[in-house]
Motif scaffolding. Sequence first.
Motif, short mmCIF file in Angstrom:
data_model
loop_
_atom_site.label_atom_id
_atom_site.label_comp_id
_atom_site.label_asym_id
_atom_site.label_seq_id
_atom_site.Cartn_x
_atom_site.Cartn_y
_atom_site.Cartn_z
N VAL A 61 0.82 -1.21 0.00
CA VAL A 61 0.00 0.00 0.00
C VAL A 61 0.86 1.26 0.00
CG1 VAL A 61 -1.76 1.31 1.27
CG2 VAL A 61 -1.90 -1.18 1.15
N VAL A 62 1.89 1.31 0.83
CA VAL A 62 2.64 2.56 1.00
C VAL A 62 4.11 2.45 0.65
CG1 VAL A 62 1.07 3.46 2.75
CG2 VAL A 62 3.08 2.18 3.45
N GLY A 63 4.51 1.33 0.05
CA GLY A 63 5.91 1.14 -0.29
C GLY A 63 6.30 1.86 -1.56
N GLY A 64 7.58 1.84 -1.82
CA GLY A 64 8.09 2.47 -3.02
C GLY A 64 8.85 3.74 -2.70
N LYS A 65 9.34 4.36 -3.73
CA LYS A 65 10.16 5.56 -3.57
C LYS A 65 9.33 6.80 -3.22
CE LYS A 65 13.54 8.34 -6.09
NZ LYS A 65 14.36 8.43 -7.31
N TRP A 66 8.13 6.90 -3.77
CA TRP A 66 7.41 8.16 -3.69
C TRP A 66 6.25 8.20 -2.72
CZ3 TRP A 66 10.15 11.93 -5.20
CH2 TRP A 66 11.06 11.78 -6.26
N LYS A 67 5.56 7.08 -2.51
CA LYS A 67 4.36 7.11 -1.67
C LYS A 67 4.65 7.62 -0.25
CE LYS A 67 1.57 3.78 -4.17
NZ LYS A 67 0.96 2.45 -4.13
N PRO A 68 5.69 7.15 0.42
CA PRO A 68 5.95 7.69 1.76
C PRO A 68 6.21 9.20 1.75
CG PRO A 68 7.17 5.65 1.45
CD PRO A 68 6.61 6.05 0.11
N VAL A 69 6.88 9.67 0.71
CA VAL A 69 7.17 11.11 0.61
C VAL A 69 5.87 11.89 0.40
CG1 VAL A 69 8.45 12.88 -0.66
CG2 VAL A 69 9.46 10.62 -0.31
N ILE A 70 5.02 11.39 -0.47
CA ILE A 70 3.72 12.03 -0.71
C ILE A 70 2.93 12.08 0.60
CG2 ILE A 70 1.47 11.73 -1.84
CD1 ILE A 70 3.06 10.45 -4.22
N LEU A 71 2.91 10.96 1.31
CA LEU A 71 2.16 10.89 2.56
C LEU A 71 2.72 11.85 3.61
CD1 LEU A 71 1.58 7.05 2.63
CD2 LEU A 71 -0.14 8.83 2.24
N CYS A 72 4.04 12.00 3.65
CA CYS A 72 4.65 12.96 4.58
C CYS A 72 4.14 14.37 4.29
CB CYS A 72 6.17 12.93 4.48
SG CYS A 72 6.93 11.53 5.30
N HIS A 73 4.08 14.73 3.02
CA HIS A 73 3.59 16.06 2.65
C HIS A 73 2.12 16.22 3.02
CE1 HIS A 73 7.15 17.64 0.72
NE2 HIS A 73 7.31 16.48 0.08
N LEU A 74 1.34 15.17 2.85
CA LEU A 74 -0.09 15.27 3.14
C LEU A 74 -0.39 15.25 4.64
CD1 LEU A 74 -1.63 13.14 0.26
CD2 LEU A 74 -1.57 15.63 0.49
N THR A 75 0.57 14.81 5.46
CA THR A 75 0.35 14.89 6.91
C THR A 75 0.34 16.35 7.36
OG1 THR A 75 2.69 14.66 7.48
CG2 THR A 75 1.37 12.63 7.41
N GLU A 76 0.88 17.23 6.53
CA GLU A 76 0.90 18.67 6.84
C GLU A 76 -0.45 19.33 6.53
OE1 GLU A 76 4.08 20.02 4.36
OE2 GLU A 76 5.62 19.10 5.63
N GLY A 77 -1.30 18.63 5.79
CA GLY A 77 -2.61 19.17 5.45
C GLY A 77 -2.92 19.02 3.97
N ILE A 78 -3.98 19.65 3.56
CA ILE A 78 -4.47 19.58 2.18
C ILE A 78 -3.44 20.19 1.23
CG2 ILE A 78 -6.25 20.40 0.59
CD1 ILE A 78 -8.15 20.44 3.05
N LYS A 79 -3.20 19.50 0.12
CA LYS A 79 -2.26 19.99 -0.89
C LYS A 79 -2.88 19.88 -2.27
CE LYS A 79 1.52 20.27 1.77
NZ LYS A 79 2.42 21.37 1.89
N ARG A 80 -2.59 20.86 -3.09
CA ARG A 80 -2.96 20.79 -4.49
C ARG A 80 -1.89 20.02 -5.24
NH1 ARG A 80 -5.19 26.49 -6.53
NH2 ARG A 80 -5.56 25.18 -8.35
N PHE A 81 -2.24 19.50 -6.41
CA PHE A 81 -1.29 18.73 -7.22
C PHE A 81 -0.02 19.53 -7.45
CE2 PHE A 81 0.65 17.19 -11.07
CZ PHE A 81 0.56 15.81 -10.95
#
Length: 111
Positions: free
Chosen positions: A16-36
């Motif tokens: 579900v959350v593995g790979g190079k980018w998913k954890p990084v994306i999730l880290c950014h989204l823990t800060e709140g709503i983000k636009r693309f």
Amino acid sequence: MGDMQFKSSVETTLKVVGGKWKPVILCHLTEGIKRFSELKRDMPDITQKMLTQQLRELEDDGIIDRKVYTQVPPKVEYSLTEYGATIKEVLDVMSVWGLKHQQKIQSSAPR
């Protein structure tokens, strides 16, 4: 038997959350709503195609929510779902381990 369950559950998490980018994306989204565009700016090394793909997979797995506003120009926002917010605990543990690993590498580097 417990060992197999441990391995299976880790494998499930990584699917579900593995790979190079998913954890990084999730880290950014823990800060709140983000636009693309904000996510793309915050991760300059990811291609637009890869970001789109990773966001779709996270959305399909119920980890993030995608909200589309019908306006011109179109506006799309991404956020963690209530369920997705539970991944923060995993990210926190990964962060602590990563910091320890960085310190280990720095202390063993030749001077």
